[in-house]
Scaffold this motif. Structure first.
Motif, PDB file in Angstrom:
ATOM      1  N   SER B 364      11.592  47.044  46.356  1.00 52.03           N
ATOM      2  CA  SER B 364      12.621  46.519  45.469  1.00 52.03           C
ATOM      3  C   SER B 364      12.246  46.988  44.062  1.00 52.03           C
ATOM      4  O   SER B 364      11.272  47.689  43.871  1.00 52.03           O
ATOM      5  N   GLY B 365      13.027  46.605  43.091  1.00 44.30           N
ATOM      6  CA  GLY B 365      12.704  47.016  41.729  1.00 44.30           C
ATOM      7  C   GLY B 365      11.429  46.351  41.246  1.00 44.30           C
ATOM      8  O   GLY B 365      11.015  45.316  41.741  1.00 44.30           O
ATOM      9  N   LEU B 366      10.800  46.970  40.275  1.00 47.54           N
ATOM     10  CA  LEU B 366       9.578  46.424  39.710  1.00 47.54           C
ATOM     11  C   LEU B 366       9.899  45.939  38.297  1.00 47.54           C
ATOM     12  O   LEU B 366      10.502  46.665  37.514  1.00 47.54           O
ATOM     13  N   THR B 367       9.507  44.722  37.985  1.00 48.52           N
ATOM     14  CA  THR B 367       9.804  44.234  36.635  1.00 48.52           C
ATOM     15  C   THR B 367       8.510  43.946  35.879  1.00 48.52           C
ATOM     16  O   THR B 367       7.486  43.621  36.456  1.00 48.52           O
ATOM     17  N   PHE B 368       8.626  44.051  34.581  1.00 52.54           N
ATOM     18  CA  PHE B 368       7.457  43.991  33.730  1.00 52.54           C
ATOM     19  C   PHE B 368       7.943  43.482  32.381  1.00 52.54           C
ATOM     20  O   PHE B 368       9.030  43.851  31.941  1.00 52.54           O
ATOM     21  N   ALA B 369       7.181  42.611  31.737  1.00 52.28           N
ATOM     22  CA  ALA B 369       7.676  42.031  30.488  1.00 52.28           C
ATOM     23  C   ALA B 369       6.720  42.236  29.311  1.00 52.28           C
ATOM     24  O   ALA B 369       5.933  41.365  28.982  1.00 52.28           O
ATOM     25  N   PRO B 370       6.796  43.400  28.664  1.00 50.82           N
ATOM     26  CA  PRO B 370       5.959  43.585  27.478  1.00 50.82           C
ATOM     27  C   PRO B 370       6.446  42.732  26.298  1.00 50.82           C
ATOM     28  O   PRO B 370       5.695  42.480  25.374  1.00 50.82           O
ATOM     29  N   GLU B 371       7.691  42.306  26.318  1.00 51.49           N
ATOM     30  CA  GLU B 371       8.318  41.451  25.305  1.00 51.49           C
ATOM     31  C   GLU B 371       8.519  42.104  23.940  1.00 51.49           C
ATOM     32  O   GLU B 371       9.488  41.821  23.254  1.00 51.49           O
ATOM     33  N   ALA B 372       7.567  42.943  23.516  1.00 56.25           N
ATOM     34  CA  ALA B 372       7.733  43.585  22.210  1.00 56.25           C
ATOM     35  C   ALA B 372       7.301  45.045  22.303  1.00 56.25           C
ATOM     36  O   ALA B 372       6.471  45.406  23.140  1.00 56.25           O
ATOM     37  N   GLY B 373       7.854  45.895  21.416  1.00 54.24           N
ATOM     38  CA  GLY B 373       7.673  47.332  21.525  1.00 54.24           C
ATOM     39  C   GLY B 373       6.414  47.905  20.905  1.00 54.24           C
ATOM     40  O   GLY B 373       6.043  49.038  21.194  1.00 54.24           O
ATOM     41  N   THR B 374       5.763  47.164  20.033  1.00 47.09           N
ATOM     42  CA  THR B 374       4.542  47.695  19.415  1.00 47.09           C
ATOM     43  C   THR B 374       3.382  46.724  19.583  1.00 47.09           C
ATOM     44  O   THR B 374       3.584  45.518  19.778  1.00 47.09           O
ATOM     45  N   GLN B 375       2.191  47.279  19.476  1.00 46.57           N
ATOM     46  CA  GLN B 375       0.996  46.453  19.578  1.00 46.57           C
ATOM     47  C   GLN B 375       0.985  45.395  18.475  1.00 46.57           C
ATOM     48  O   GLN B 375       0.622  44.243  18.689  1.00 46.57           O
ATOM     49  N   ARG B 376       1.426  45.804  17.280  1.00 44.66           N
ATOM     50  CA  ARG B 376       1.433  44.861  16.158  1.00 44.66           C
ATOM     51  C   ARG B 376       2.256  43.616  16.495  1.00 44.66           C
ATOM     52  O   ARG B 376       1.805  42.488  16.362  1.00 44.66           O
ATOM     53  N   LEU B 377       3.453  43.860  17.006  1.00 47.85           N
ATOM     54  CA  LEU B 377       4.324  42.719  17.286  1.00 47.85           C
ATOM     55  C   LEU B 377       3.836  41.916  18.498  1.00 47.85           C
ATOM     56  O   LEU B 377       3.983  40.697  18.538  1.00 47.85           O
ATOM     57  N   ARG B 378       3.217  42.607  19.438  1.00 45.74           N
ATOM     58  CA  ARG B 378       2.662  41.855  20.573  1.00 45.74           C
ATOM     59  C   ARG B 378       1.506  40.979  20.118  1.00 45.74           C
ATOM     60  O   ARG B 378       1.283  39.903  20.656  1.00 45.74           O
ATOM     61  N   ASP B 379       0.777  41.429  19.085  1.00 44.70           N
ATOM     62  CA  ASP B 379      -0.272  40.582  18.514  1.00 44.70           C
ATOM     63  C   ASP B 379       0.350  39.360  17.844  1.00 44.70           C
ATOM     64  O   ASP B 379      -0.178  38.249  17.919  1.00 44.70           O
ATOM     65  N   VAL B 380       1.474  39.579  17.181  1.00 43.70           N
ATOM     66  CA  VAL B 380       2.145  38.470  16.496  1.00 43.70           C
ATOM     67  C   VAL B 380       2.546  37.382  17.500  1.00 43.70           C
ATOM     68  O   VAL B 380       2.340  36.198  17.266  1.00 43.70           O
ATOM     69  N   ILE B 381       3.090  37.820  18.633  1.00 48.38           N
ATOM     70  CA  ILE B 381       3.567  36.824  19.602  1.00 48.38           C
ATOM     71  C   ILE B 381       2.478  36.407  20.586  1.00 48.38           C
ATOM     72  O   ILE B 381       2.699  35.548  21.433  1.00 48.38           O
ATOM     73  N   ASN B 382       1.313  37.011  20.445  1.00 51.57           N
ATOM     74  CA  ASN B 382       0.170  36.712  21.303  1.00 51.57           C
ATOM     75  C   ASN B 382       0.405  37.067  22.767  1.00 51.57           C
ATOM     76  O   ASN B 382      -0.023  36.357  23.674  1.00 51.57           O
ATOM     77  N   LYS B 383       1.121  38.152  22.972  1.00 49.81           N
ATOM     78  CA  LYS B 383       1.303  38.649  24.328  1.00 49.81           C
ATOM     79  C   LYS B 383       0.205  39.672  24.550  1.00 49.81           C
ATOM     80  O   LYS B 383       0.203  40.747  23.934  1.00 49.81           O
ATOM     81  N   SER B 384      -0.748  39.330  25.400  1.00 47.04           N
ATOM     82  CA  SER B 384      -1.954  40.150  25.468  1.00 47.04           C
ATOM     83  C   SER B 384      -1.828  41.329  26.427  1.00 47.04           C
ATOM     84  O   SER B 384      -2.607  41.473  27.344  1.00 47.04           O
ATOM     85  N   ILE B 385      -0.789  42.133  26.204  1.00 45.77           N
ATOM     86  CA  ILE B 385      -0.668  43.368  26.981  1.00 45.77           C
ATOM     87  C   ILE B 385      -0.848  44.523  26.008  1.00 45.77           C
ATOM     88  O   ILE B 385      -0.301  44.490  24.915  1.00 45.77           O
ATOM     89  N   THR B 386      -1.575  45.549  26.407  1.00 40.37           N
ATOM     90  CA  THR B 386      -1.733  46.708  25.538  1.00 40.37           C
ATOM     91  C   THR B 386      -0.876  47.859  26.063  1.00 40.37           C
ATOM     92  O   THR B 386      -0.422  47.826  27.207  1.00 40.37           O
ATOM     93  N   ASP B 387      -0.660  48.866  25.215  1.00 37.70           N
ATOM     94  CA  ASP B 387       0.059  50.065  25.656  1.00 37.70           C
ATOM     95  C   ASP B 387      -0.588  50.625  26.909  1.00 37.70           C
ATOM     96  O   ASP B 387       0.084  51.043  27.843  1.00 37.70           O
ATOM     97  N   ASN B 388      -1.912  50.614  26.884  1.00 35.09           N
ATOM     98  CA  ASN B 388      -2.675  51.118  28.014  1.00 35.09           C
ATOM     99  C   ASN B 388      -2.333  50.404  29.310  1.00 35.09           C
ATOM    100  O   ASN B 388      -2.158  51.027  30.353  1.00 35.09           O
TER     101      ASN B 388
END
Lengths: 222, 615
Positions: B364-388
């Motif tokens: 089936s499809g695979l879903t993934f939620a980075p929530e934000a497009g840059t590392q900076r903004l992911r730090d702001v929202i505390n979403k601990s996913i990296t580009d890597n």
């Protein structure tokens, strides 16, 4: 591998459960009672199980048939008892028998079905129902307009050859039609068409939602 | 009074009559003569949505276990049925006994979504129960509510008699017991509400009176009954293994959204994403043990005949025994001809191994939620996913043959700039390039970028932030659309801004919005969570006619010292912590997952937090 057929009734709130929903209910009932169904092969295996004829939403029935295959043999009495233990109120197995493999499904063998159509009449009209039925049946052709789903058009259709039997009764404030009409893949007459055609010919006014329809038997060829 | 005959006539005329019949497997019937409390579990949406909600099964089970309580279900009828009911003067009824809702003692709504408030009001109206609590009589049922939206109960303060906060397993039987005692006492309804405030987790809005400043903000919240608590602490079930979980779930006859066996594997989340209300209000993390989960799964499969099993939590992979658990559940499922579905998996190597095993070539499809497009903004929202993390997971997915990938993002997050939107486009491009590098082909591969609009929620570190204006949202959507439309194999989806705007108004609204809600329903608003029903024009009209400026609630930045309407609700996470996290967000500084060490949210001052520092 064994093949069985159960005859069952459907009434009460279960009248509002559709064909597909009923199939799922049976599938789950077999699962809960550990009656192991044979599954089809392929990418999307599904249990080998099918109804002789779909029953319209809102109809009750005392003569429905479901055929199914199991991975191992079960005594027919055991199937009936186990299923009746688990099936919800409004549905129950009347009988179960083995079905010899004729290479044909029940759906393909379906030939005709019995219905009871009950039409409430508001006033005492003193109708002679026998006369109405006779007048209706003595027509040379019984033409109805049938809506073709494919073309979206209404086409004229003679349903007379599909009415095997029709009798009328009056019971207090309702008219009861008992009929045997063609069903299955070669010729199929919907009781809805018979109802509207008979009532318009006999000048009987009715409100469709007040009419109840019950299937009482399905007949098979071969 | 039982409405069966009247109902029967309508069922022939409506779509999906199976919504209204009841009588499903494992639904409960009781002899009313022994019943002291008739409780209606009301779900403010249709049967198919409500029956897919696990909380219904839990509460139904917990309450019906009590001999003196009978819990029945009540759903919102679909529009065709409602029109007929109003025409035939058939009041809203319970599914189990087809009793008028008015005959119940307590009608308890679950509040999963702000835009379901209109349905709650409409359901009261359909029941013939006055909508405002001060217009109801001694003969009317008590109107109660719980669920995540009860954490800012204020927009419904004039409508609901009492709110239940936090986990329902213990508080609901306590409320029913109190009701039984009150009923025997023969006193007035007000007396019941006065005894209720002694039960922790109960908020009775009529015992509080906000005083407003001229600028519309709250000056103080006064109590009008001295025994009402200053702060209402949410209820917490400390050990999930000791509370009952439904094993004989109701099995719908008709097709519902989710029609499967479900076991909740843990409650709460340690990740601390700053936008996420669930991550704050369901703390601390409490796990159900692997053996218990297995036992419940088996029992559910046996008693329902379901062909699918799923496990539920805010972040499946975080269960401390997830690997052996999944292995064992796969075994259970294989033996019983049941398929296993695993939502919200973290895309690590274990997950891929499992997905490979349970889906095989039928991907089936695979879903993934980075929530934000840059590392900076992911730090702001505390979403601990990296580009890597993203590219590593995508690489693996493509290698294993996935060709349909969906990524979730939010726009309008605090501090967001157009560079962050560029980041979203870049991720999309990089993934399609990655696919080309690995498979050598560009066709038959699709990345869907699904963008939702950020709605600031109460009890989160972002509760002080303004929501973007509709104009800005439009600009951002257009910007992304322009960037993504030239990319082959990329699909762009986004949510309407008008719905998000109304969500934002009610998510942080106060009691002055009750009249707006009532007006909106009068004008015809209902099923507002359904795109085809939501009518923005009517909402704006209702806001205007009741003199409410929606921007005051949605687009205004709150000062830290402002008294917020929901401040008297204590989620166990302190306001100081939320404030600190708000400042960390502005600084772009991440906080760790609390499994790596306590970050001091405050919940361990209330109960034992078993997860802190376990990694």
């Amino acid at each position: 591998m064994s093949r069985y057929v159960v005859k069952f009734y459907k009434e009460g709130v279960l009248r509002y459960i559709s064909h597909l929903d009923l199939l799922r209910l049976f599938k789950r009932s077999f699962k809960r009672e550990e009656i192991r169904l044979q599954y089809s092969q392929g990418f999307n295996p599904h249990p080998k199980m099918s109804f002789a004829q779909p029953l319209s939403l809102g109809y009750s029935s005392s003569g429905e048939y479901l055929e199914f295959e199991t991975t191992q043999p079960y005594p027919v009495e055991e199937i009936k008892e186990k299923m009746n233990l688990i099936l919800p109120e409004g549905i129950g197995i009347l009988s179960c028998s083995e079905l010899p493999d004729s290479g044909k499904t029940l759906a393909a063998m379906t030939d005709a079905a019995d219905y009871e159509i009950s039409i409430p009449c508001a006033e005492e009209r003193g109708v002679d129902i026998n006369q109405l039925v006779e007048a209706y049946l003595t027509q040379i052709e019984i033409i109805v307009l049938k809506h073709q789903r494919k073309s979206g058009k209404d086409v004229e259709l003679d349903i007379k050859p599909m009415i095997h039997d029709l009798k009328g009764f009056v019971d207090r404030n309702s008219i009861m039609l008992k009929c045997k009409i063609s069903a299955g893949s070669t010729a199929n007459l919907s009781p809805e068409l018979l109802l509207s055609s008979f009532c318009s010919h006999s000048l009987i006014p009715y409100e469709r939602t007040e009419v109840t329809i019950k299937r009482t038997e399905i007949y098979f060829t071969g | 009074m039982v409405l069966t005959n009247q109902l029967d006539k309508l069922l022939m005329k409506v779509e999906k009559p199976g919504r209204y019949t009841g009588g499903e497997w494992n639904s409960v019937t009781k002899d009313l003569s022994g019943i002291k409390t008739r409780f209606g579990f009301a779900f403010p949406d249709t049967y198919e949505i409500g029956m897919s909600y696990l909380g219904l099964q839990i509460i139904y089970h917990i309450l019906n276990k009590e001999d003196s309580v009978f819990c029945e279900r009540v759903f919102a009828p679909a529009s065709d049925m409602e029109a007929l009911m109003r025409e035939e003067k058939l009041p809203l009824f319970t599914l189990e006994t087809k009793s008028p809702v008015k005959d119940l003692d307590i009608l308890g709504f679950t509040l999963q979504y702000e835009l379901s408030f209109s349905n709650l009001i409409n359901m009261l109206d359909l029941s013939g129960i006055p909508v405002k609590s001060n217009q109801r009589t001694e003969a009317d049922p008590f109107i109660a509510a719980g669920g995540p939206c009860a954490f800012n109960p204020e927009p419904l303060a004039d409508i609901v008699d009492f709110f239940m906060l936090g986990d329902g397993e213990e508080i609901l039987p306590e409320v029913c017991k109190a009701h039984e005692n009150w009923k025997e006492s023969g006193t007035e309804k007000e007396e019941f509400l006065k005894t209720l405030v002694q039960i922790p987790g109960i908020y009775v809005p009529r015992f509080y009176k906000p005083v407003y400043r001229e600028d519309g903000t709250i000056e103080s919240i006064e109590r009008t009954y001295e025994k009402a608590p200053v702060h209402v602490e949410k209820r917490i079930v400390e050990d999930l293994n000791t509370v009952d979980f439904p094993e004989h779930c109701i099995v719908p006859f008709i097709d519902t959204v989710h029609d499967r066996a479900v076991v909740e594997i843990f409650r709460g989340c340690t990740r601390g994403c700053r936008f996420c209300q669930a991550g704050m209000i369901y703390r601390p993390v409490r796990e159900r043990s692997k053996d218990k989960i297995k036992e419940i799964s088996l029992s559910q499969i046996e008693s329902t005949g379901h062909e699918e099993l799923t496990i539920l939590s805010l972040s499946t992979s975080d269960h401390s025994e997830i690997e052996p658990l999944v292995q064992e559940l796969m075994g259970v499922c294989r033996e019983n001809n049941v398929s296993l579905s695993l939502p919200s998996l973290r895309l690590d190597s274990f997950s891929f191994k499992v997905l490979e095993e349970i889906q095989g070539y039928k991907k089936s499809g695979l879903t993934f939620a980075p929530e934000a497009g840059t590392q900076r903004l992911r730090d702001v929202i505390n979403k601990s996913i990296t580009d890597n993390d993203i590219y590593h997971a995508m690489e693996k997915a493509i290698e294993l043959g996935w060709s349909n990938i969906k990524l979730y993002f939010m726009v309008g997050l605090p501090t967001e700039t157009f560079e962050d939107l560029d980041g979203i486009a870049e991720i999309a491009r990089n993934i399609t390039d990655l696919n080309y590098r690995i498979t050598g082909k560009r066709g038959r591969f699709n990345v869907t970028i699904s963008v939702s609009n950020f709605v600031p929620k109460a009890h989160t570190p972002f509760q002080w932030f303004p929501q973007d204006t509709a104009d800005l949202f439009h600009k951002k959507h257009q910007y992304l659309k322009d960037k993504l439309k030239s990319m082959k194999g990329v699909t762009f989806q986004y949510h309407g801004t008008e719905v998000s705007y109304m969500e934002a108004v009610f998510a942080r609204g106060d009691r002055r919005l009750a009249d707006t809600l009532i007006k909106a329903v009068e004008l015809g608003c209902k099923f507002d969570g359904w795109r085809e029903h939501f009518n923005y024009g009517l909402w704006i009209k209702a806001l205007e006619e009741t003199g409410i400026d929606p921007d005051f609630y949605a687009c205004r930045e709150r000062a830290y010292e402002e008294i917020l309407p929901w401040d008297l609700i204590d989620s166990g996470v302190t306001k100081e912590f939320l404030l600190e996290e708000n400042q960390n967000a502005i600084k772009g500084s991440q906080s760790v997952d609390c499994r790596r060490g306590c970050i001091g949210c405050g919940i361990n001052q209330r109960v034992n937090c078993t997860m802190e520092g376990t990694l």
